[in-house]
Design a protein around this motif. Structure first.
Motif, short mmCIF file in Angstrom:
data_model
loop_
_atom_site.label_atom_id
_atom_site.label_comp_id
_atom_site.label_asym_id
_atom_site.label_seq_id
_atom_site.Cartn_x
_atom_site.Cartn_y
_atom_site.Cartn_z
N SER A 109 0.81 -1.22 0.00
CA SER A 109 0.00 0.00 0.00
C SER A 109 0.84 1.27 0.00
CB SER A 109 -0.91 0.01 1.23
OG SER A 109 -0.14 0.15 2.42
N GLY A 110 2.14 1.13 0.24
CA GLY A 110 3.01 2.28 0.28
C GLY A 110 3.10 2.97 1.62
N ARG A 111 2.41 2.43 2.63
CA ARG A 111 2.47 3.04 3.96
C ARG A 111 3.83 2.83 4.61
NH1 ARG A 111 -2.65 0.49 6.73
NH2 ARG A 111 -2.41 -1.02 5.01
N VAL A 112 4.53 1.79 4.20
CA VAL A 112 5.92 1.56 4.61
C VAL A 112 6.72 1.33 3.34
CG1 VAL A 112 7.50 0.06 5.86
CG2 VAL A 112 5.27 0.59 6.84
N GLY A 113 7.86 1.99 3.22
CA GLY A 113 8.65 1.89 2.00
C GLY A 113 9.38 0.56 1.86
N TRP A 114 9.68 0.20 0.63
CA TRP A 114 10.41 -1.04 0.38
C TRP A 114 11.83 -0.97 0.96
CZ3 TRP A 114 7.84 -5.22 -0.58
CH2 TRP A 114 6.62 -5.14 -1.25
N ASP A 115 12.35 0.23 1.09
CA ASP A 115 13.66 0.36 1.71
C ASP A 115 13.62 -0.10 3.17
OD1 ASP A 115 12.03 2.55 2.35
OD2 ASP A 115 13.75 3.85 2.74
N GLN A 116 12.52 0.18 3.85
CA GLN A 116 12.36 -0.26 5.23
C GLN A 116 12.18 -1.77 5.31
OE1 GLN A 116 12.79 1.41 7.91
NE2 GLN A 116 11.68 0.42 9.59
N VAL A 117 11.50 -2.35 4.33
CA VAL A 117 11.36 -3.81 4.27
C VAL A 117 12.74 -4.45 4.15
CG1 VAL A 117 10.44 -5.75 2.94
CG2 VAL A 117 9.06 -3.68 3.24
N VAL A 118 13.57 -3.87 3.28
CA VAL A 118 14.92 -4.41 3.08
C VAL A 118 15.72 -4.34 4.38
CG1 VAL A 118 17.12 -3.94 1.93
CG2 VAL A 118 15.01 -3.96 0.60
N GLU A 119 15.66 -3.21 5.08
CA GLU A 119 16.45 -3.06 6.30
C GLU A 119 15.99 -4.01 7.40
OE1 GLU A 119 19.19 -1.38 6.24
OE2 GLU A 119 18.76 -0.55 4.26
N GLU A 120 14.67 -4.15 7.57
CA GLU A 120 14.17 -5.06 8.60
C GLU A 120 14.52 -6.51 8.27
OE1 GLU A 120 11.91 -6.53 12.03
OE2 GLU A 120 13.35 -4.98 11.50
N THR A 121 14.52 -6.85 6.99
CA THR A 121 14.93 -8.20 6.59
C THR A 121 16.40 -8.43 6.91
OG1 THR A 121 13.29 -8.21 4.80
CG2 THR A 121 15.05 -9.85 4.69
N LEU A 122 17.24 -7.46 6.60
CA LEU A 122 18.67 -7.57 6.90
C LEU A 122 18.90 -7.75 8.40
CD1 LEU A 122 19.97 -4.77 4.52
CD2 LEU A 122 20.48 -7.21 4.29
N ARG A 123 18.12 -7.06 9.20
CA ARG A 123 18.23 -7.19 10.65
C ARG A 123 17.73 -8.54 11.14
NH1 ARG A 123 15.46 -7.78 15.07
NH2 ARG A 123 13.51 -7.95 13.91
N HIS A 124 16.53 -8.89 10.70
CA HIS A 124 15.84 -10.07 11.20
C HIS A 124 16.46 -11.37 10.70
CE1 HIS A 124 12.34 -12.94 11.29
NE2 HIS A 124 12.26 -12.46 12.50
N GLN A 125 16.96 -11.36 9.47
CA GLN A 125 17.55 -12.56 8.87
C GLN A 125 18.85 -12.16 8.17
OE1 GLN A 125 16.74 -15.60 9.20
NE2 GLN A 125 14.54 -15.82 9.55
N ALA A 126 19.90 -11.94 8.95
CA ALA A 126 21.18 -11.54 8.36
C ALA A 126 21.58 -12.52 7.27
CB ALA A 126 22.25 -11.49 9.44
N PRO A 127 21.82 -12.05 6.04
CA PRO A 127 22.16 -12.96 4.94
C PRO A 127 23.41 -13.79 5.21
CG PRO A 127 21.53 -10.81 4.08
CD PRO A 127 21.64 -10.66 5.57
N VAL A 128 24.38 -13.21 5.91
CA VAL A 128 25.55 -13.95 6.39
C VAL A 128 25.33 -14.23 7.86
CG1 VAL A 128 28.03 -13.90 6.79
CG2 VAL A 128 27.09 -12.93 4.68
#
Length: 420
Positions: free
Chosen positions: A276-295
């Protein structure tokens, strides 16, 4: 706050198959800011889980990544030649260099990852994403049950195409390089498998370097070949840094996309906020990096002298192996609160992660990974709004790697199948 030093406890044996990355990280965190561990093959070390301690170690001038100079077990021949993680200390690349060597290699590679160069890739990434989504739709139509593996066909394919374009890898070499690259991060291989992979990697590199020397291009392989010709890097560093860029630029971003998709599909309220655009995709990326560190964990660092950390009271002896546990760092409750294990794209501390390292070792490709994440996720969920997992989340098998945090595959239905 005082911690019982981990050296007084039995080492925690790390699971080479990485069946439960976050369960293991939580158990290690209980043991203190760093815990004595046993790596696959019986190799001793420390797993560092505290964000503050990690930051201090990452910028400390007396903490090296060079096993050839600063790990007694490696230098003195005490490390078995068939140790399953040996490739991670054998390699002579930016990821294992220390001091002036690190500065020298970074200086060679920095121009390939400038902000201007990354921004210039945006149209190509958007176009390639569209093509891959077309291919994904065709694969779903052709599949008898409409189920496709999103990791193989999209989450892995986009970053692989991006990094091979940057490196200048000819298309007819893509499949062979990717097959070997995928095995490098597997930490439960047999000795025979590991040796066969390294032999194949050497053959592929020799072919690529010969080809790119004869037909140079404006790409990372060309930059490294020029640096070798000018005497700025040696022959071993030339080949190993090509592999380093391919592996780091591909697998990490594939894991980012992998976990972002899985988390959004299993948290529909979060997905709605993003779509819906209420939260930006950049924020999705950052929370994913935090929650599931790729390394999940980085192999390895070594104090060049006895190192005492006053904040934790821990002392690391010269030459001890330090494993940086990014999976644990990203979910530290002291930074992210009691609900640190939860995926929440509205989280105020989402950007306070170390998924791309810190200080002089901060990932050169961080902004490229972020760009790919924003473009890919926005396009995927716009194109397939009814996308859903074809199996329960608990049936998604993890990659068998202490290093890379992702799934073996992500079976999905693009158009949904809510009656099944």
């Amino acid at each position: 706050m005082s911690f019982l030093p981990s050296r007084s406890r039995c080492p925690y044996r790390l699971d080479g198959s990485a069946a439960d990355v976050h369960g293991e990280a939580a158990a290690l965190r209980v043991l203190g800011p760093a815990a004595r561990v046993e790596l696959p093959g019986g190799v001793p070390g420390w797993s560092v889980t505290d964000p503050g301690l990690v930051r201090r170690l990452l910028i400390h001038p007396r903490v090296s990544k060079d096993a050839h100079r600063h790990w007694p077990a490696f230098i003195d021949g005490g490390l078995s030649p068939d140790w399953p993680l040996r490739v991670w200390v054998d390699i002579r690349s930016l990821q294992t260099a220390y001091g002036p060597d690190h500065s020298r290699l970074r200086q060679v590679l920095v121009p390939a990852f400038t902000a201007h160069r990354v921004r210039a890739l945006a149209p190509w990434i958007e176009e390639t994403t569209g093509t891959l989504l077309d291919d994904l739709a065709k694969a779903a139509i052709a599949a008898p049950d409409g189920v496709v593996d999103l990791r193989t066909r999209f989450a892995s394919r986009l970053p692989w195409r991006a990094v091979t374009t940057l490196v200048g890898l000819p298309e007819d070499m893509h499949d062979r390089f990717q097959a070997v690259n995928d095995t490098v991060f597997t930490t439960d291989l047999s000795t025979e498998q590991a040796e066969a992979n390294m032999a194949e990697a050497a053959r592929l590199l020799a072919d690529l370097i010969a080809l790119k020397t004869e037909h140079p291009g404006d790409d990372i392989a060309g930059v490294l070949i020029d640096a070798h010709r000018e005497g700025r890097i040696d022959e071993r560093e030339l080949g190993d840094n090509i592999w380093m860029v391919l592996g780091a630029g591909y697998g990490t971003t594939a894991n980012l996309l992998d976990h972002a998709v899985v988390n959004l599909l299993t948290h529909p309220d979060q997905l709605e906020l993003a779509v819906s655009g209420r939260v930006g995709w950049d924020q999705v990326v950052e929370e994913t990096l935090r929650h599931q560190a790729p390394v999940a964990s980085f192999m390895m660092r070594f104090p060049t002298e006895d190192l005492h950390d006053e904040a934790t009271g821990l002392t690391f002896v010269r030459g001890e192996a330090l494993v940086i546990n990014y999976a644990a760092v990203g979910r530290d409750p002291g930074v992210h609160g009691a609900d640190a294990d939860l995926f929440d794209i509205t989280r105020a501390t989402a950007r306070e992660h170390l998924a791309f390292s810190h200080g002089p070792t901060y990932c050169l490709g961080a902004e490229l990974a972020r760009l790919e994440g924003r473009v890919a996720l926005s396009a995927l969920f716009s194109r397939f709004p009814a996308l859903e997992l074809a199996v329960g989340r608990d049936r998604l098998a993890p990659l068998p790697s202490l290093i890379f945090n992702g799934h073996r595959e992500i079976p999905v239905r693009l158009e949904g199948n809510h009656n099944s």
